[in-house]
Enzyme design. Structure first.
Site, PDB file in Angstrom:
ATOM      1  N   HIS A 198      19.455   3.289   0.542  1.00  0.00           N
ATOM      2  CA  HIS A 198      18.865   4.020  -0.873  1.00  0.00           C
ATOM      3  C   HIS A 198      17.592   3.505  -0.925  1.00  0.00           C
ATOM      4  O   HIS A 198      17.006   4.174  -1.613  1.00  0.00           O
ATOM      5  CB  HIS A 198      19.842   3.922  -1.759  1.00  0.00           C
ATOM      6  CG  HIS A 198      19.786   2.462  -2.648  1.00  0.00           C
ATOM      7  ND1 HIS A 198      19.550   2.375  -3.733  1.00  0.00           N
ATOM      8  CD2 HIS A 198      20.308   1.277  -1.991  1.00  0.00           C
ATOM      9  CE1 HIS A 198      19.341   1.098  -3.870  1.00  0.00           C
ATOM     10  NE2 HIS A 198      19.915   0.439  -3.058  1.00  0.00           N
ATOM     11  N   CYS A 322      18.453  -4.893 -10.579  1.00  0.00           N
ATOM     12  CA  CYS A 322      19.648  -5.548 -10.641  1.00  0.00           C
ATOM     13  C   CYS A 322      19.821  -6.682 -11.573  1.00  0.00           C
ATOM     14  O   CYS A 322      20.917  -7.133 -12.216  1.00  0.00           O
ATOM     15  CB  CYS A 322      19.958  -6.358  -9.434  1.00  0.00           C
ATOM     16  SG  CYS A 322      20.065  -5.568  -8.009  1.00  0.00           S
TER      17      CYS A 322
END
Length: 378
Positions: A198, A322
């Site tokens: 991705h 993240c």
């Protein structure tokens, strides 16, 4: 909307989407099945394995598909620890992705020794520090190829050359690099390389692990014989197919895209500096990913700037995706020597395949106007 957060994730390419759709619809067979649609799925997986291998100059048998970069990173670290036990020393850096850092912290709790190398003021690991950190029980060096927040590209080839012949395995987290800058596992002398589809316009949920032929890892998932018996479970055929075509397309377009992305970043920095002269580039100005730049404004909140830009239809980030949502300064920016306030004042702009240079002026204007509004309301 102008999406300028491609370091977090990318839009799937039209080619990759078109190639994966049949394996969600007409050709939905299990790649382990022996009837025709299962055989076709298996062939598609192996075709993707070849495409990935070609892109990074490896053999198809050295490629294993996973669910993403984080899984691949964790697998390398924990898998090697399983083979080496507690008498095991790892060298890594202070700016690694959390999938590496947190895996190392978990291993430390089990008795594994880990050395976290600092970076210099430009964001680079110095070769002499790697050399000085090597011990008799050093079994693995894990240094990321390109940083996800500041874009600095580490001297991976030089580290690989340093470690060659020393009996020390070398892993690089190349999630941000693959598909964006040239990656050749042979010339880099790496033993393990990890990537995620991705990040180069593939589909989410597909990761890549390169493992040099002859090396072993303990199985990640026990079960069937998928992925040569080391990662069992029904393959994500559609995602794997998309990854193969996305990486092939990205490598084929790389030379022209790098030129365009560098021009866009240069124009962005120049435009912002003309209106906000003291803006700072965090990290190196030259040896970084072509589409990524991290900017510091010092006296404002980067998060406030992000939200105002969102209202103007411009998507950027303040840190790694993240780690978003946490009221903590970036560990990468702190490692550069920035104060906590300076680290919280930064934004990352990362252009990609579907950005064009005509969008730069809009981004510049949006950033400068949002900055002025924050200052005016203080």
């Amino acid at each position: 909307m102008i999406y300028a957060d491609n370091a977090a994730t990318t839009k799937i390419s039209e080619l990759a989407l078109a190639k994966m759709l049949p394996f969600l619809q007409e050709q939905y067979g299990n790649a382990s099945s022996l009837y025709s649609i299962g055989v076709k799925a298996k062939r598609a997986v192996e075709q993707a394995r070849l495409q990935v291998a070609t892109a990074i100059n490896s053999m198809p048998s050295e490629i294993t598909f996973t669910s993403g970069g984080s899984e691949s990173n964790s697998w390398v670290l924990h898998g090697l620890a399983d083979f080496n036990g507690e008498a095991f020393h790892i060298i890594t850096s202070s700016i690694e992705h959390h999938s590496v850092l947190n895996a190392c912290h978990a291993l430390e709790e089990k008795g594994v020794e880990v050395t976290y190398l600092p970076i210099n003021s430009k964001g680079f690991i110095e070769i002499e520090r790697v050399k000085a950190a090597i011990k008799l029980n050093t079994k693995l060096v894990s240094i990321m190829f390109a940083n996800n927040e500041i874009g600095t590209v580490q001297p991976i080839a030089e580290i690989g050359q340093l470690l060659k012949g020393k009996g020390i395995l070398f892993h690089t987290d190349a999630v941000q690099a693959v598909g964006h800058i040239p990656v050749d596992v042979k010339s880099l002398n790496v033993d393990f390389l990890t990537a995620s589809a991705h990040k180069f316009n593939g589909a989410k949920g597909t990761g890549i692990l390169y493992k040099r032929s002859g090396l072993e890892l303990s199985p990640l998932v026990f079960g069937g014989e998928q992925e040569r018996g080391i990662r069992a479970g029904t393959e994500n055929v559609a995602g794997i197919v998309a990854a193969g075509y996305a990486i092939e397309e990205s490598v084929g377009e790389m030379a022209e895209r790098v030129k365009l992305l560098r021009a866009m970043v240069e124009k962005t920095v120049k435009g912002i500096k003309e209106r906000i002269p003291f803006v700072r580039i965090n990290g190196d100005c030259e040896n970084r990913l072509p589409g990524t730049v991290n900017l510091g404004f010092d006296n404002i909140s980067g998060e406030s700037l992000l939200h105002l830009l969102d209202l103007k239809g411009v998507c950027v980030s303040t840190s790694s995706a993240c780690n978003s949502g946490k009221d903590e300064p970036s560990h990468v920016l702190l490692a550069l020597g920035l104060s906590e306030q300076q680290a919280k004042s930064a934004i990352r702009i990362s252009y990609g395949k579907y950005n064009c240079i005509d969008e730069v002026e809009t981004v510049v204007t949006a950033v400068c106007d949002a900055y002025a509004k924050i200052i005016a309301n203080r």
